[in-house]
Design a protein around this motif. Structure first.
Motif, PDB file in Angstrom:
ATOM      1  N   ASP A  51      31.163  40.609   8.070  1.00  0.00           N
ATOM      2  CA  ASP A  51      32.296  41.025   7.238  1.00  0.00           C
ATOM      3  C   ASP A  51      32.882  42.304   7.855  1.00  0.00           C
ATOM      4  O   ASP A  51      32.414  42.782   8.895  1.00  0.00           O
ATOM      5  CB  ASP A  51      31.839  41.253   5.789  1.00  0.00           C
TER       6      ASP A  51
ATOM      7  N   ASP B 138      32.710  45.415   6.971  1.00  0.00           N
ATOM      8  CA  ASP B 138      31.795  46.556   7.056  1.00  0.00           C
ATOM      9  C   ASP B 138      30.855  46.411   8.251  1.00  0.00           C
ATOM     10  O   ASP B 138      30.591  47.372   8.979  1.00  0.00           O
ATOM     11  CB  ASP B 138      30.986  46.656   5.751  1.00  0.00           C
TER      12      ASP B 138
ATOM     13  N   ASP C 189      23.928  47.268   8.547  1.00  0.00           N
ATOM     14  CA  ASP C 189      24.403  46.435   7.435  1.00  0.00           C
ATOM     15  C   ASP C 189      23.554  45.172   7.205  1.00  0.00           C
ATOM     16  O   ASP C 189      23.983  44.266   6.505  1.00  0.00           O
ATOM     17  CB  ASP C 189      25.884  46.047   7.653  1.00  0.00           C
TER      18      ASP C 189
ATOM     19  N   HIS D 291      22.951  49.611   3.436  1.00  0.00           N
ATOM     20  CA  HIS D 291      23.211  50.063   2.060  1.00  0.00           C
ATOM     21  C   HIS D 291      22.945  48.957   1.038  1.00  0.00           C
ATOM     22  O   HIS D 291      23.402  49.043  -0.101  1.00  0.00           O
ATOM     23  CB  HIS D 291      24.659  50.566   1.940  1.00  0.00           C
ATOM     24  N   HIS D 292      22.247  47.887   1.437  1.00  0.00           N
ATOM     25  CA  HIS D 292      21.969  46.801   0.489  1.00  0.00           C
ATOM     26  C   HIS D 292      20.793  47.149  -0.421  1.00  0.00           C
ATOM     27  O   HIS D 292      19.782  47.671   0.027  1.00  0.00           O
ATOM     28  CB  HIS D 292      21.688  45.490   1.233  1.00  0.00           C
TER      29      HIS D 292
ATOM     30  N   THR E 177      27.993  50.469   4.744  1.00  0.00           N
ATOM     31  CA  THR E 177      27.241  50.987   5.888  1.00  0.00           C
ATOM     32  C   THR E 177      28.159  51.883   6.722  1.00  0.00           C
ATOM     33  O   THR E 177      27.709  52.864   7.312  1.00  0.00           O
ATOM     34  CB  THR E 177      26.668  49.834   6.727  1.00  0.00           C
TER      35      THR E 177
ATOM     36  N   ASP F 280      34.568  46.970   2.197  1.00  0.00           N
ATOM     37  CA  ASP F 280      33.427  46.884   1.274  1.00  0.00           C
ATOM     38  C   ASP F 280      33.734  47.441  -0.116  1.00  0.00           C
ATOM     39  O   ASP F 280      32.998  47.193  -1.058  1.00  0.00           O
ATOM     40  CB  ASP F 280      32.186  47.584   1.861  1.00  0.00           C
TER      41      ASP F 280
HETATM   42 MN   LIG Z   1      28.222  46.311   3.792  1.00  0.00          MN
END
Ligand SMILES: [Mn+2]
Length: 325
Positions: free
Chosen positions: A27, A29, A87, A112-113, A132, A162
């Motif tokens: 994606d 990000d 990410d 950042h998940h 991220t 994001d």
């Molecule tokens: Mn992300």
């Protein structure tokens, strides 16, 4: 192992040849984080390459820096000393890039998940970060990097995408502050928005209308789901990339809390996207089917399953989760 960001950045300083790896189904990000981190490392005089083991949707290539990302085959002979994933919440998310890793795990990870488990030597993950790309921007700051307009724009891409272009619940003060700094450094937000949001083809709109015809609303309007079958893709000359924004259209329904989109692609595989609007943690649903993600946006992917069976199982799990609130 989880460490403070400052420690991860210290470790980066000692690297000479860096390999930055993103995740499959990239994606904005992910693409932004790979390209930005590669540029930052190069600005420090290091050798650096970026790898994503999947197709990068064509419209991202309008943003400067995206074209420097390579695939696994291009990098088989690259002798790096330090690897960094960005990410990716777990190792399977990097796909075939794992073949490039010594000992099968990265030296460093940035993510950042919420569902991250920490799979490198030096891990920094924190779900309080909207993207991220926000973490990567802080890395750049800590390393004293001077931002050119091109670098600012590729970094801003991830922060913008994001946060749904600064409107999702993760859009905090830090996001606006860093975005303002990046615009100050020369990033063009209109260019990013136009590239990412205004590239629809007629086939894609026709596919979307077929998807809308499958839409079902249940649980007093709180749960909405739809699907795109492989036949629908074929009929409209589309691929799964063309269905990228569909799940947001489902969430846009008034009163909906959970939106689910089922994508049958390729034929024996079903990829599911989950979105919630205000309060449901949809990462719990994704996790139940081997996936993961964030509270408001998550996903899972199952091979060797029938679309109808997957819909039945996932919808019933979603109802179960919704009842808890
Ligand atoms: Mn992300």
């Amino acid at each position: 192992m989880l460490r403070p960001l400052s420690e991860v950045v210290e470790r980066m300083k000692s690297a000479k040849k860096v390999l930055v790896i993103g995740h499959i189904k990239p994606d904005g990000d992910d693409i932004s984080s790979v390209a930005t981190l590669v540029s930052i490392m190069r600005k420090l005089g290091k050798d650096a390459e970026g790898c994503i083991a999947d197709n990068i949707p064509w419209f991202y290539k309008e943003i400067p820096g995206v074209s420097l990302i390579k695939n696994v085959e291009d990098l088989r002979d690259y002798e790096y000393d330090t690897s960094i994933t960005v990410d990716a919440s777990e190792i399977s998310r990097i796909g075939d890039s794992v073949e490039l890793l010594k000992n099968g795990k990265p030296d460093m990870t940035l993510d950042h998940h919420k569902t991250n488990v920490g799979f490198g030597e030096y891990d920094f993950y924190d779900s309080n970060y909207a993207a991220t790309a926000v973490i990567v921007y802080e890395v750049g700051k800590m390393l004293g990097i001077e931002y050119t307009p091109e670098l600012a724009e590729i970094n801003l891409l991830g922060i913008a995408t994001d946060t749904g272009f600064f409107k999702y619940s993760n859009t905090d003060q830090k996001v606006f502050k860093y975005a303002a700094e990046l615009v100050g450094a020369g990033a063009n937000i209109q260019h990013i928005a136009s590239a990412v949001l205004e590239h629809k083809t007629l086939n894609e709109i026709k596919l979307q209308s077929e998807m809308i015809n499958t839409l079902k609303v249940e649980e007093d309007g709180k749960l909405a789901w739809a699907y795109v079958s492989s036949d629908m893709f074929k009929r409209n000359n589309c691929t799964d990339e063309d269905a990228g924004g569909f799940v947001s259209e489902i969430r846009a329904l008034y009163g909906v809390e959970i939106a689910i989109l089922f994508i049958e692609w390729p034929e024996n595989q079903v990829n599911v996207s989950f979105r919630s609007k205000n309060y449901v943690d949809v990462s719990e649903i994704a996790l139940a089917f081997g996936g993961g993600g964030h509270e408001r946006a998550s996903g899972c992917s199952c091979k060797g399953v029938k679309l109808e069976d997957m819909i039945e199982k996932v919808v019933s799990k979603a109802k179960e989760v919704l009842k808890k609130y």
